[in-house]
Design an enzyme around this catalytic site. Structure first.
Site, PDB file in Angstrom:
ATOM      1  N   CYS A  55       0.827  -1.200   0.000  1.00 30.65           N
ATOM      2  CA  CYS A  55       0.000   0.000   0.000  1.00 30.65           C
ATOM      3  C   CYS A  55       0.867   1.259   0.000  1.00 30.65           C
ATOM      4  CB  CYS A  55      -0.926  -0.029   1.216  1.00 30.65           C
ATOM      5  SG  CYS A  55      -1.960   1.415   1.365  1.00 30.65           S
TER       6      CYS A  55
ATOM      7  N   CYS B 122      -0.558   4.105   2.113  1.00 29.67           N
ATOM      8  CA  CYS B 122      -0.408   3.989   3.571  1.00 29.67           C
ATOM      9  C   CYS B 122       1.046   4.232   3.991  1.00 29.67           C
ATOM     10  CB  CYS B 122      -0.794   2.597   4.067  1.00 29.67           C
ATOM     11  SG  CYS B 122      -2.189   1.850   3.251  1.00 29.67           S
ATOM     12  N   ASP B 123       1.999   3.682   3.241  1.00 32.39           N
ATOM     13  CA  ASP B 123       3.388   3.640   3.717  1.00 32.39           C
ATOM     14  C   ASP B 123       4.350   4.541   2.947  1.00 32.39           C
ATOM     15  OD1 ASP B 123       2.481   1.693   5.430  1.00 32.39           O
ATOM     16  OD2 ASP B 123       3.011   0.046   4.083  1.00 32.39           O
TER      17      ASP B 123
END
Ligand SMILES: Cc1cc2nc3c(=O)[nH]c(=O)nc-3n(C[C@H](O)[C@H](O)[C@H](O)COP(=O)(O)OP(=O)(O)OC[C@H]3O[C@@H](n4cnc5c(N)ncnc54)[C@H](O)[C@@H]3O)c2cc1C
Length: 314
Positions: free
Chosen positions: A137, A140-141
């Site tokens: 992701c 997200c990261d």
């Protein structure tokens, strides 16, 4: 420990966009329902940096769309229980049972909307390096790799979209694909090729992950399939976009899975069991998108309304 019993006309398993759409249609038809979700309301959309192909919404990030969906469920007073569904029992009977660790949900109808998850490369250290360099992701990261070097593996829309997203954060992005053709839309390919810090490596496969003593990813060994030449790439992050696996392990005993473990349904989303439906990314189909998932969620709910002889709540 004795399980608590909860009764609803319909239990929906999975709070992604498909399951949520089914719930909205059922509740608006005055049919009691609940959703059971094991992780995060919204499902895969939480992993999407930007959604720009949903009619009526010019651009939205996945988290904001999830928050709007949460508000919509609250407004309609649709309960969401955060639990992992372990098993579904008595599917052939009028009263079906959906089992979690602590609860037994009794219902007459079930809509399975458990979606799918990204596939890994199945190489050594993949599990222990997940969250320590390996990610599924970018949204997200991605921030963790600001000004660092990363690799994106894959050749479809997700790989290209997220490589482009990462190119605005990371110093360098290697896009590694095992073929020399891509499934991604041509405008994404063009955009990636125009980016100064995306380096596309075709006909290359990842052979191994390299890691530090502290168990963080430090690089990849890749091999060019045409020349057989190996190359070490030093990267801090590796984002995998190489396909998916349906979340259907808990339905393995039901004889509703196809050879790829997706749930078999007819065009109205019915499984072979009366009042048991499947919808969204958990079924095999041509297009895995929000528009198709919400459409199937609506079809499953309306088919159920036509098919039902509901188990009345006591
Ligand atoms: C990185 C990325 C980018 C994308 N970009 C776009 C885009 O730009 N536009 C677009 O249209 N689509 C996009 N997609 C695809 C889109 O997000 C999906 O097709 C859609 O969200 C699928 O919805 P779903 O409800 O079928 O499944 P999911 O979103 O997968 O939801 C299933 C839910 O079920 C839950 N669940 C699973 N097992 C259990 C269990 N045992 N018990 C309880 N709950 C369970 C899961 O936790 C999950 O929340 C993208 C996907 C990804 C991963």
């Amino acid at each position: 420990m004795k399980k608590m019993k909860k009764k609803y006309n319909v239990v929906i398993i999975g709070a992604g966009v498909a399951g949520i759409t089914s719930a909205i249609y059922l509740k608006r038809a005055n049919i009691s329902c609940c959703i059971i979700e094991k992780e995060m309301l919204g499902g895969q959309i939480n992993k999407t940096s930007v959604i720009e192909n949903y009619p009526g919404i010019v651009s939205i990030n996945g988290t904001d769309l999830s928050l709007t969906l949460m508000k919509q469920l609250e407004t309609l007073e649709i309960p969401v229980f955060y639990e992992n569904v372990l098993e579904v029992k008595d599917v052939g009977f009028q009263v079906k049972k959906v089992m979690t660790k602590n609860n037994q949900y009794e219902c007459s109808g079930i809509i399975i909307a458990t979606g799918r998850r990204p596939r890994g490369l199945s190489l050594s250290f993949e599990e222990e390096l997940t969250g320590r360099g390996i990610s599924y992701c970018a949204f997200c990261d991605g921030m963790l790799y600001k000004e660092k070097k990363v690799a994106v593996i894959g050749g479809g829309n997700s790989a290209f979209e997220e490589a482009i997203y990462l190119s605005n954060l990371a110093k360098e992005v290697y896009l590694i694909h095992y073929k020399d053709t891509f499934k991604a839309d041509s405008y994404l390919i063009k955009k990636a090729k125009q980016s100064k810090n995306i380096k596309i490596k075709t006909l290359c496969e990842v052979m191994e992950y390299k890691k530090s003593k502290e168990n963080y990813l430090t690089g990849l060994t890749i091999i060019n399939k045409k020349t057989n030449k190996k190359q070490n790439l030093s990267v801090d992050g590796c984002f995998l976009y190489i396909g998916h696996v349906p979340n259907t392990e808990m339905f393995a005993s039901l004889d509703i899975l196809n050879e790829k473990n997706y749930i078999k349904v007819d065009k109205s989303m019915r499984t072979k069991y009366h009042l048991v439906y499947a919808t969204g990314d958990v079924i095999e189909k041509e297009l895995y998108q929000i528009v198709t998932a919400v459409s199937e969620g609506a079809i499953a709910a309306t088919t159920l309304m036509k098919d039902r002889v509901l188990y009345e709540e006591k």
